[in-house]
Design a protein around this motif. Structure first.
Motif, PDB file in Angstrom:
ATOM      1  N   GLN A  54     -12.447 -12.984  -3.231  1.00 37.56           N
ATOM      2  CA  GLN A  54     -11.208 -12.685  -3.748  1.00 37.56           C
ATOM      3  C   GLN A  54     -11.211 -11.119  -3.424  1.00 37.56           C
ATOM      4  OE1 GLN A  54      -9.412 -15.018  -5.378  1.00 37.56           O
ATOM      5  NE2 GLN A  54     -11.277 -16.150  -4.735  1.00 37.56           N
ATOM      6  N   ALA A  55     -12.108 -10.423  -3.015  1.00 37.32           N
ATOM      7  CA  ALA A  55     -12.264  -9.132  -2.980  1.00 37.32           C
ATOM      8  C   ALA A  55     -11.518  -8.571  -1.882  1.00 37.32           C
ATOM      9  CB  ALA A  55     -13.636  -8.509  -3.145  1.00 37.32           C
ATOM     10  N   ARG A  56     -11.598  -9.116  -0.623  1.00 37.09           N
ATOM     11  CA  ARG A  56     -11.013  -8.596   0.602  1.00 37.09           C
ATOM     12  C   ARG A  56      -9.533  -8.605   0.648  1.00 37.09           C
ATOM     13  NH1 ARG A  56     -12.452  -6.707   5.065  1.00 37.09           N
ATOM     14  NH2 ARG A  56     -14.766  -6.820   4.392  1.00 37.09           N
ATOM     15  N   PRO A  57      -8.875  -9.858   0.014  1.00 33.80           N
ATOM     16  CA  PRO A  57      -7.334  -9.642   0.173  1.00 33.80           C
ATOM     17  C   PRO A  57      -6.942  -8.728  -0.929  1.00 33.80           C
ATOM     18  CG  PRO A  57      -8.475 -11.868  -0.673  1.00 33.80           C
ATOM     19  CD  PRO A  57      -9.431 -11.143   0.044  1.00 33.80           C
ATOM     20  N   LEU A  58      -7.523  -8.941  -2.048  1.00 33.61           N
ATOM     21  CA  LEU A  58      -7.201  -7.826  -3.062  1.00 33.61           C
ATOM     22  C   LEU A  58      -7.047  -6.495  -2.695  1.00 33.61           C
ATOM     23  CD1 LEU A  58      -8.418  -9.661  -6.261  1.00 33.61           C
ATOM     24  CD2 LEU A  58      -6.002  -9.542  -5.184  1.00 33.61           C
ATOM     25  N   PHE A  59      -8.185  -5.938  -1.997  1.00 31.55           N
ATOM     26  CA  PHE A  59      -8.587  -4.600  -1.681  1.00 31.55           C
ATOM     27  C   PHE A  59      -7.640  -4.372  -0.545  1.00 31.55           C
ATOM     28  CE2 PHE A  59     -13.204  -4.615  -3.479  1.00 31.55           C
ATOM     29  CZ  PHE A  59     -12.642  -4.792  -4.859  1.00 31.55           C
ATOM     30  N   GLU A  60      -7.519  -5.201   0.580  1.00 37.39           N
ATOM     31  CA  GLU A  60      -6.704  -4.834   1.652  1.00 37.39           C
ATOM     32  C   GLU A  60      -5.274  -4.613   1.220  1.00 37.39           C
ATOM     33  OE1 GLU A  60      -7.427  -4.208   4.552  1.00 37.39           O
ATOM     34  OE2 GLU A  60      -9.197  -5.518   5.136  1.00 37.39           O
ATOM     35  N   ASP A  61      -4.688  -5.446   0.149  1.00 34.23           N
ATOM     36  CA  ASP A  61      -3.322  -5.346  -0.256  1.00 34.23           C
ATOM     37  C   ASP A  61      -3.288  -4.040  -1.067  1.00 34.23           C
ATOM     38  OD1 ASP A  61      -0.795  -6.393  -1.538  1.00 34.23           O
ATOM     39  OD2 ASP A  61      -1.805  -5.942  -3.367  1.00 34.23           O
ATOM     40  N   SER A  62      -4.310  -3.579  -1.811  1.00 32.71           N
ATOM     41  CA  SER A  62      -4.051  -2.177  -2.317  1.00 32.71           C
ATOM     42  C   SER A  62      -3.941  -1.019  -1.257  1.00 32.71           C
ATOM     43  CB  SER A  62      -5.398  -1.738  -3.240  1.00 32.71           C
ATOM     44  OG  SER A  62      -5.139  -0.628  -3.917  1.00 32.71           O
ATOM     45  N   ILE A  63      -4.691  -1.113  -0.320  1.00 26.79           N
ATOM     46  CA  ILE A  63      -4.970  -0.279   0.699  1.00 26.79           C
ATOM     47  C   ILE A  63      -3.491  -0.151   1.453  1.00 26.79           C
ATOM     48  CG2 ILE A  63      -5.837   0.702   2.843  1.00 26.79           C
ATOM     49  CD1 ILE A  63      -8.344  -0.640   2.160  1.00 26.79           C
ATOM     50  N   GLU A  64      -3.154  -1.143   1.847  1.00 27.59           N
ATOM     51  CA  GLU A  64      -1.716  -1.372   2.491  1.00 27.59           C
ATOM     52  C   GLU A  64      -0.630  -0.976   1.700  1.00 27.59           C
ATOM     53  OE1 GLU A  64       0.509  -2.255   5.900  1.00 27.59           O
ATOM     54  OE2 GLU A  64      -1.666  -2.390   5.641  1.00 27.59           O
ATOM     55  N   ARG A  65      -0.586  -1.049   0.733  1.00 27.52           N
ATOM     56  CA  ARG A  65       0.615  -0.696  -0.244  1.00 27.52           C
ATOM     57  C   ARG A  65       0.359   0.657  -0.373  1.00 27.52           C
ATOM     58  NH1 ARG A  65      -0.399  -1.371  -5.196  1.00 27.52           N
ATOM     59  NH2 ARG A  65      -1.796  -2.993  -5.240  1.00 27.52           N
ATOM     60  N   GLN A  66      -0.575   1.569  -0.398  1.00 27.91           N
ATOM     61  CA  GLN A  66      -0.671   2.893  -0.401  1.00 27.91           C
ATOM     62  C   GLN A  66      -0.876   3.799   0.588  1.00 27.91           C
ATOM     63  OE1 GLN A  66      -2.631   3.829  -4.684  1.00 27.91           O
ATOM     64  NE2 GLN A  66      -3.918   2.008  -4.092  1.00 27.91           N
ATOM     65  N   PHE A  67      -0.914   3.202   1.718  1.00 25.90           N
ATOM     66  CA  PHE A  67      -1.369   3.826   2.831  1.00 25.90           C
ATOM     67  C   PHE A  67      -0.164   4.443   3.652  1.00 25.90           C
ATOM     68  CE2 PHE A  67      -2.325   4.042   7.356  1.00 25.90           C
ATOM     69  CZ  PHE A  67      -3.665   5.236   7.439  1.00 25.90           C
ATOM     70  N   GLY A  68       1.032   3.845   3.401  1.00 25.63           N
ATOM     71  CA  GLY A  68       2.216   4.207   4.056  1.00 25.63           C
ATOM     72  C   GLY A  68       2.487   5.635   4.313  1.00 25.63           C
ATOM     73  N   TRP A  69       2.070   6.705   3.132  1.00 24.80           N
ATOM     74  CA  TRP A  69       2.450   8.035   3.316  1.00 24.80           C
ATOM     75  C   TRP A  69       1.497   8.637   4.209  1.00 24.80           C
ATOM     76  CZ3 TRP A  69      -0.313  12.361   2.217  1.00 24.80           C
ATOM     77  CH2 TRP A  69       0.356  13.640   2.369  1.00 24.80           C
ATOM     78  N   PHE A  70       0.246   8.197   4.331  1.00 28.62           N
ATOM     79  CA  PHE A  70      -0.726   8.653   5.018  1.00 28.62           C
ATOM     80  C   PHE A  70      -0.417   8.264   6.491  1.00 28.62           C
ATOM     81  CE2 PHE A  70      -2.608   8.300   0.984  1.00 28.62           C
ATOM     82  CZ  PHE A  70      -3.185   9.476   0.600  1.00 28.62           C
ATOM     83  N   ALA A  71      -0.113   7.388   6.792  1.00 29.71           N
ATOM     84  CA  ALA A  71       0.251   6.791   8.105  1.00 29.71           C
ATOM     85  C   ALA A  71       1.389   7.705   8.762  1.00 29.71           C
ATOM     86  CB  ALA A  71       0.796   5.417   8.137  1.00 29.71           C
ATOM     87  N   GLY A  72       2.366   8.135   7.819  1.00 29.89           N
ATOM     88  CA  GLY A  72       3.347   9.060   8.150  1.00 29.89           C
ATOM     89  C   GLY A  72       2.738  10.354   8.605  1.00 29.89           C
ATOM     90  N   GLN A  73       1.595  10.783   8.171  1.00 26.91           N
ATOM     91  CA  GLN A  73       0.892  12.110   8.322  1.00 26.91           C
ATOM     92  C   GLN A  73       0.046  12.036   9.581  1.00 26.91           C
ATOM     93  OE1 GLN A  73       1.949  14.716   6.236  1.00 26.91           O
ATOM     94  NE2 GLN A  73       3.260  13.004   5.484  1.00 26.91           N
ATOM     95  N   GLY A  74       0.098  10.766  10.073  1.00 27.07           N
ATOM     96  CA  GLY A  74      -0.490  10.606  11.325  1.00 27.07           C
ATOM     97  C   GLY A  74      -2.273  10.229  11.273  1.00 27.07           C
ATOM     98  N   TYR A  75      -2.473   9.821  10.003  1.00 23.69           N
ATOM     99  CA  TYR A  75      -3.934   9.321   9.838  1.00 23.69           C
ATOM    100  C   TYR A  75      -4.006   7.788  10.342  1.00 23.69           C
ATOM    101  CZ  TYR A  75      -4.524  13.544   7.141  1.00 23.69           C
ATOM    102  OH  TYR A  75      -4.762  14.987   6.904  1.00 23.69           O
ATOM    103  N   THR A  76      -5.074   7.393  10.826  1.00 20.57           N
ATOM    104  CA  THR A  76      -5.431   6.008  10.902  1.00 20.57           C
ATOM    105  C   THR A  76      -5.914   5.358   9.804  1.00 20.57           C
ATOM    106  OG1 THR A  76      -6.090   6.736  13.282  1.00 20.57           O
ATOM    107  CG2 THR A  76      -7.008   4.627  12.788  1.00 20.57           C
ATOM    108  N   ARG A  77      -5.186   3.939   9.781  1.00 25.28           N
ATOM    109  CA  ARG A  77      -5.826   3.375   8.474  1.00 25.28           C
ATOM    110  C   ARG A  77      -7.308   3.063   8.754  1.00 25.28           C
ATOM    111  NH1 ARG A  77      -6.484  -1.994   6.403  1.00 25.28           N
ATOM    112  NH2 ARG A  77      -5.072  -2.334   4.578  1.00 25.28           N
ATOM    113  N   PRO A  78      -8.008   3.237   7.427  1.00 19.22           N
ATOM    114  CA  PRO A  78      -9.744   3.150   7.419  1.00 19.22           C
ATOM    115  C   PRO A  78      -9.907   1.698   7.309  1.00 19.22           C
ATOM    116  CG  PRO A  78      -8.842   4.112   5.405  1.00 19.22           C
ATOM    117  CD  PRO A  78      -7.730   3.936   6.199  1.00 19.22           C
ATOM    118  N   VAL A  79     -11.016   1.175   7.889  1.00 13.71           N
ATOM    119  CA  VAL A  79     -11.442  -0.162   7.895  1.00 13.71           C
ATOM    120  C   VAL A  79     -12.133  -0.383   6.485  1.00 13.71           C
ATOM    121  CG1 VAL A  79     -12.926  -1.906   8.923  1.00 13.71           C
ATOM    122  CG2 VAL A  79     -11.695  -0.283  10.386  1.00 13.71           C
ATOM    123  N   LEU A  80     -11.770  -1.649   6.071  1.00 12.79           N
ATOM    124  CA  LEU A  80     -12.464  -1.872   4.710  1.00 12.79           C
ATOM    125  C   LEU A  80     -13.882  -2.312   4.699  1.00 12.79           C
ATOM    126  CD1 LEU A  80     -12.173  -2.565   1.319  1.00 12.79           C
ATOM    127  CD2 LEU A  80     -11.037  -4.569   1.876  1.00 12.79           C
TER     128      LEU A  80
END
Length: 221
Positions: A118-144
């Motif tokens: 259960q952990a991986r899809p739920l954690f990935e979803d949280s990261i994906e939902r909140q990473f958009g602003w950081f992507a806009g700042q040029g950051y690379t999405r960290p690996v879970l």
């Protein structure tokens, strides 16, 4: 003097742990003098006491039919019976089918296997939902990386990994989102200074309320 177990290894720093049963472990470099280790333990005496009291007040998870477990902030009753391995949620119950339903170890292993799924899809979803602003700042999405950690809810490594504690599955989704946002903010501020807190306030204004959710002594596998 505080009694403790000393474990030496190829490490550079001292680390102190209070285990679930209240025992104290100190992990130290191979050549660290005993006097240095003892001074380190003495300096953390109040912290040790606080952690031991917290562990003593934490409910102990039992892995038997009819016992309860908290999943995403909601209590579930364990419905354990014999059968081919399967774990599922249905109507307030966590239905566990194992070959040895009277074995707490077998039930625990089955539930932990399910929790990790259960952990991986739920954690990935949280990261994906909140990473958009950081992507806009040029950051690379960290690996879970999903881990069982004793002293941290999460961490962000300089190598591009976001480590999240599997025990977050026991807490409400708002708590998970808080930890994820906390670690993502470390992409811009590696410390916990004013800049970090200002970014947290901007990205998640209610983060302080969310943080208090993690102070509840919920069951952990």
């Amino acid at each position: 003097m505080t009694d403790y177990e000393l474990i030496r290894s190829k490490r550079r720093s001292l680390e102190l742990r209070v285990l679930e049963d209240g025992r104290v472990q100190v992990r130290a470099p191979q050549r660290a003098p005993l006097r240095m280790v003892q001074t380190f333990v003495d300096s953390r005496r109040q912290w040790i006491k606080d952690q031991q009291q917290r562990q003593a007040s934490r409910p102990r998870q039992r892995w038997l039919d009819g016992c309860s477990m908290v999943f995403r902030g909601q209590p579930l009753i364990l419905d354990v019976s014999a059968g081919r391995w399967s774990v599922s949620v249905a109507g307030g119950y966590l239905q566990v089918r194992v070959a040895g339903p009277d074995s707490e170890t077998a039930v625990q292993q089955a539930v932990e296997r399910w929790l990790r799924q259960q952990a991986r899809p739920l954690f990935e979803d949280s990261i994906e939902r909140q990473f958009g602003w950081f992507a806009g700042q040029g950051y690379t999405r960290p690996v879970l990386r999903v881990k069982k950690m004793r002293t941290r809810w999460g961490s962000l490594s300089a190598k591009g990994y976001i480590n999240l504690n599997m025990a977050l599955l026991h807490y409400p989704p708002a708590a998970l989102d808080y930890v994820v946002m906390h670690e993502l903010c470390h992409l811009q501020h590696m410390d916990h200074g004013p800049g970090f807190h200002a970014l947290m306030d901007a990205r998640m204004p209610d983060w302080r309320q969310r943080k208090t959710l993690l102070e509840q002594p919920l069951f952990q596998p």
